[in-house]
Write a protein that holds these residues in place. Structure first.
Motif, PDB file in Angstrom:
ATOM      1  N   ARG A  74       0.918  -1.131  -0.004  1.00  0.00           N
ATOM      2  CA  ARG A  74      -0.087   0.085  -0.035  1.00  0.00           C
ATOM      3  C   ARG A  74       0.960   1.505  -0.129  1.00  0.00           C
ATOM      4  O   ARG A  74       0.611   2.337  -0.665  1.00  0.00           O
ATOM      5  CB  ARG A  74      -0.998   0.126   1.254  1.00  0.00           C
ATOM      6  N   ALA A  75       1.840   1.336   0.697  1.00  0.00           N
ATOM      7  CA  ALA A  75       2.780   2.433   1.089  1.00  0.00           C
ATOM      8  C   ALA A  75       3.563   2.528  -0.501  1.00  0.00           C
ATOM      9  O   ALA A  75       3.595   3.738  -0.956  1.00  0.00           O
ATOM     10  CB  ALA A  75       3.854   2.274   1.967  1.00  0.00           C
ATOM     11  N   LEU A  76       3.726   1.602  -1.048  1.00  0.00           N
ATOM     12  CA  LEU A  76       4.600   2.059  -2.614  1.00  0.00           C
ATOM     13  C   LEU A  76       3.464   2.314  -3.360  1.00  0.00           C
ATOM     14  O   LEU A  76       3.820   3.210  -4.383  1.00  0.00           O
ATOM     15  CB  LEU A  76       5.107   0.476  -2.996  1.00  0.00           C
ATOM     16  N   GLY A  77       2.276   1.847  -3.394  1.00  0.00           N
ATOM     17  CA  GLY A  77       1.060   2.453  -4.366  1.00  0.00           C
ATOM     18  C   GLY A  77       1.021   3.989  -3.891  1.00  0.00           C
ATOM     19  O   GLY A  77       0.993   4.672  -5.044  1.00  0.00           O
ATOM     20  N   GLY A  78       1.111   4.350  -2.692  1.00  0.00           N
ATOM     21  CA  GLY A  78       1.026   5.689  -2.464  1.00  0.00           C
ATOM     22  C   GLY A  78       2.373   6.462  -3.256  1.00  0.00           C
ATOM     23  O   GLY A  78       2.039   7.845  -3.664  1.00  0.00           O
ATOM     24  N   HIS A  79       3.579   5.969  -3.122  1.00  0.00           N
ATOM     25  CA  HIS A  79       4.591   6.598  -3.662  1.00  0.00           C
ATOM     26  C   HIS A  79       4.383   6.748  -5.232  1.00  0.00           C
ATOM     27  O   HIS A  79       4.764   7.756  -5.984  1.00  0.00           O
ATOM     28  CB  HIS A  79       5.831   5.781  -3.313  1.00  0.00           C
ATOM     29  N   ALA A  80       3.874   5.756  -5.846  1.00  0.00           N
ATOM     30  CA  ALA A  80       3.442   5.832  -7.349  1.00  0.00           C
ATOM     31  C   ALA A  80       2.378   7.123  -7.517  1.00  0.00           C
ATOM     32  O   ALA A  80       2.800   7.644  -8.557  1.00  0.00           O
ATOM     33  CB  ALA A  80       3.111   4.472  -7.955  1.00  0.00           C
ATOM     34  N   GLY A  99      -0.365   2.901  -8.879  1.00  0.00           N
ATOM     35  CA  GLY A  99      -0.546   2.958  -7.446  1.00  0.00           C
ATOM     36  C   GLY A  99      -2.044   2.087  -6.981  1.00  0.00           C
ATOM     37  O   GLY A  99      -1.819   1.913  -5.908  1.00  0.00           O
ATOM     38  N   GLN A 100      -2.835   2.343  -7.789  1.00  0.00           N
ATOM     39  CA  GLN A 100      -3.982   1.787  -7.472  1.00  0.00           C
ATOM     40  C   GLN A 100      -3.991   0.312  -7.431  1.00  0.00           C
ATOM     41  O   GLN A 100      -4.459  -0.468  -6.785  1.00  0.00           O
ATOM     42  CB  GLN A 100      -5.253   2.087  -8.629  1.00  0.00           C
ATOM     43  N   HIS A 110      -9.896  -1.509  -5.112  1.00  0.00           N
ATOM     44  CA  HIS A 110      -8.740  -0.536  -6.139  1.00  0.00           C
ATOM     45  C   HIS A 110      -8.671  -1.206  -7.365  1.00  0.00           C
ATOM     46  O   HIS A 110      -7.995  -0.645  -8.259  1.00  0.00           O
ATOM     47  CB  HIS A 110      -7.566  -0.321  -5.345  1.00  0.00           C
ATOM     48  N   GLU A 111      -8.990  -2.677  -7.461  1.00  0.00           N
ATOM     49  CA  GLU A 111      -8.733  -3.124  -8.923  1.00  0.00           C
ATOM     50  C   GLU A 111      -9.188  -2.275 -10.125  1.00  0.00           C
ATOM     51  O   GLU A 111      -8.891  -2.278 -10.872  1.00  0.00           O
ATOM     52  CB  GLU A 111      -9.284  -4.706  -8.830  1.00  0.00           C
ATOM     53  N   LEU A 112     -10.501  -1.749  -9.752  1.00  0.00           N
ATOM     54  CA  LEU A 112     -11.402  -1.141 -10.747  1.00  0.00           C
ATOM     55  C   LEU A 112     -10.389   0.289 -11.026  1.00  0.00           C
ATOM     56  O   LEU A 112     -10.334   0.736 -12.254  1.00  0.00           O
ATOM     57  CB  LEU A 112     -12.748  -0.561 -10.553  1.00  0.00           C
ATOM     58  N   ALA A 114      -7.302   0.971 -10.954  1.00  0.00           N
ATOM     59  CA  ALA A 114      -6.097   0.438 -11.710  1.00  0.00           C
ATOM     60  C   ALA A 114      -6.458   0.292 -12.989  1.00  0.00           C
ATOM     61  O   ALA A 114      -5.936   0.927 -14.090  1.00  0.00           O
ATOM     62  CB  ALA A 114      -5.319  -1.052 -11.167  1.00  0.00           C
ATOM     63  N   ALA A 115      -7.662  -0.316 -13.480  1.00  0.00           N
ATOM     64  CA  ALA A 115      -8.052  -0.486 -14.889  1.00  0.00           C
ATOM     65  C   ALA A 115      -8.742   0.665 -15.447  1.00  0.00           C
ATOM     66  O   ALA A 115      -8.382   1.137 -16.534  1.00  0.00           O
ATOM     67  CB  ALA A 115      -9.362  -1.506 -14.946  1.00  0.00           C
ATOM     68  N   ALA A 116      -9.247   1.547 -14.825  1.00  0.00           N
ATOM     69  CA  ALA A 116      -9.877   2.903 -14.960  1.00  0.00           C
ATOM     70  C   ALA A 116      -8.584   3.744 -15.448  1.00  0.00           C
ATOM     71  O   ALA A 116      -8.757   4.377 -16.525  1.00  0.00           O
ATOM     72  CB  ALA A 116     -10.788   3.369 -14.116  1.00  0.00           C
ATOM     73  N   TYR A 117      -7.520   3.833 -14.579  1.00  0.00           N
ATOM     74  CA  TYR A 117      -6.811   5.096 -15.004  1.00  0.00           C
ATOM     75  C   TYR A 117      -5.814   4.318 -16.128  1.00  0.00           C
ATOM     76  O   TYR A 117      -5.291   5.312 -16.729  1.00  0.00           O
ATOM     77  CB  TYR A 117      -5.795   5.187 -13.691  1.00  0.00           C
ATOM     78  N   ALA A 118      -5.439   3.188 -16.300  1.00  0.00           N
ATOM     79  CA  ALA A 118      -5.092   2.744 -17.558  1.00  0.00           C
ATOM     80  C   ALA A 118      -5.891   2.893 -18.621  1.00  0.00           C
ATOM     81  O   ALA A 118      -5.137   3.360 -19.663  1.00  0.00           O
ATOM     82  CB  ALA A 118      -4.809   1.061 -17.330  1.00  0.00           C
ATOM     83  N   ILE A 119      -7.329   2.969 -18.345  1.00  0.00           N
ATOM     84  CA  ILE A 119      -7.874   3.313 -19.883  1.00  0.00           C
ATOM     85  C   ILE A 119      -7.594   4.633 -20.008  1.00  0.00           C
ATOM     86  O   ILE A 119      -7.467   5.275 -21.194  1.00  0.00           O
ATOM     87  CB  ILE A 119      -9.404   2.905 -19.601  1.00  0.00           C
ATOM     88  N   ARG A 120      -7.540   5.506 -19.014  1.00  0.00           N
ATOM     89  CA  ARG A 120      -7.542   7.022 -19.322  1.00  0.00           C
ATOM     90  C   ARG A 120      -6.322   7.196 -19.846  1.00  0.00           C
ATOM     91  O   ARG A 120      -5.863   8.446 -20.434  1.00  0.00           O
ATOM     92  CB  ARG A 120      -7.860   7.749 -17.787  1.00  0.00           C
ATOM     93  N   ALA A 121      -4.960   6.636 -19.342  1.00  0.00           N
ATOM     94  CA  ALA A 121      -4.055   6.787 -19.896  1.00  0.00           C
ATOM     95  C   ALA A 121      -3.821   6.515 -21.498  1.00  0.00           C
ATOM     96  O   ALA A 121      -3.100   7.441 -22.173  1.00  0.00           O
ATOM     97  CB  ALA A 121      -2.844   5.908 -19.167  1.00  0.00           C
ATOM     98  N   VAL A 122      -4.189   5.362 -21.973  1.00  0.00           N
ATOM     99  CA  VAL A 122      -4.464   5.137 -23.233  1.00  0.00           C
ATOM    100  C   VAL A 122      -5.163   6.370 -23.828  1.00  0.00           C
ATOM    101  O   VAL A 122      -4.774   6.748 -25.129  1.00  0.00           O
ATOM    102  CB  VAL A 122      -5.282   3.596 -23.385  1.00  0.00           C
ATOM    103  N   ARG A 123      -6.254   6.585 -23.572  1.00  0.00           N
ATOM    104  CA  ARG A 123      -7.117   7.607 -24.092  1.00  0.00           C
ATOM    105  C   ARG A 123      -6.333   9.054 -24.150  1.00  0.00           C
ATOM    106  O   ARG A 123      -6.355   9.789 -25.261  1.00  0.00           O
ATOM    107  CB  ARG A 123      -8.187   8.229 -23.322  1.00  0.00           C
ATOM    108  N   ALA A 124      -5.505   9.601 -23.018  1.00  0.00           N
ATOM    109  CA  ALA A 124      -4.598  10.587 -23.165  1.00  0.00           C
ATOM    110  C   ALA A 124      -3.536  10.421 -24.098  1.00  0.00           C
ATOM    111  O   ALA A 124      -3.207  11.491 -24.654  1.00  0.00           O
ATOM    112  CB  ALA A 124      -4.018  10.778 -21.510  1.00  0.00           C
ATOM    113  N   ALA A 125      -2.924   9.482 -24.399  1.00  0.00           N
ATOM    114  CA  ALA A 125      -1.916   9.196 -25.380  1.00  0.00           C
ATOM    115  C   ALA A 125      -2.453   9.465 -26.950  1.00  0.00           C
ATOM    116  O   ALA A 125      -1.545   9.342 -27.817  1.00  0.00           O
ATOM    117  CB  ALA A 125      -1.232   7.968 -25.153  1.00  0.00           C
TER     118      ALA A 125
END
Length: 171
Positions: A74-80, A99-100, A110-112, A114-125
């Motif tokens: 969890r702490a390493l997730g916070g650092h990310a 991080g998620q 938090h599994e969702l 991670a997936a949602a932010y990954a989709i947002r990353a692809v959209r942003a790119a």
């Protein structure tokens, strides 16, 4: 915000009064790590000297193997997520996804994220006119990565929390 006001007991471990078994919790963490790692290059290209998101993904997997305590993952997730704060676009979203993924060790829901932010990353790119389609393709790819044991749980979670996750699971 990726959480609904009422938590789904299927995503709460049996030790905390829910119905989620440890094996499925670990599968959720592994799937989240796969989703986050898929977009990690967006971060690493922008911040090649910052390994915090990579460490978070590795931590999620180490937690699954029993090699890392939940609090450390969890702490390493916070650092990310800290690595994301100063950034914009795909790199930021990819760091949040990492991080998620590490935070799944603490809270399975938090599994969702991670997936949602990954989709947002692809959209942003993607170019503006292709962002929605790029996000749909990423969502579909993520679904192909789902282990059978958690497939229905995750798909139902996506349906229930889609509005909290920027409607990225309309794929």
């Amino acid at each position: 915000m990726i959480f609904s006001p009422i938590r789904d007991p299927r995503l709460i471990t049996v030790r905390r009064g829910g119905s989620l078994q440890d094996a499925d919790h670990r599968l959720l963490a592994l799937w989240a790590a796969v989703c986050a790692e898929h977009v990690l290059p967006f971060f690493e290209q922008m911040q090649p000297g910052d390994d915090r998101p990579r460490q978070a993904i590795d931590a999620a997997r180490a937690w699954v193997r029993g090699e890392l305590p939940m609090m450390e993952a969890r702490a390493l997730g916070g650092h990310a997520m800290g690595a994301a704060r100063e950034l914009r676009g795909a790199a930021r979203e990819a760091a949040y996804a990492a991080g998620q993924a590490a935070a799944v060790a603490h809270v399975a829901a938090h599994e969702l994220g991670a997936a949602a932010y990954a989709i947002r990353a692809v959209r942003a790119a993607a170019p503006k006119e292709m962002q929605i389609e790029a996000g749909r393709r990423e969502c579909q790819w993520q679904r192909t990565q789902l282990p059978d044991a958690i497939r229905e749980l995750v798909l139902d979670d996506q349906r229930l929390r889609n509005a909290y996750c920027w409607f990225v699971f309309d794929c």
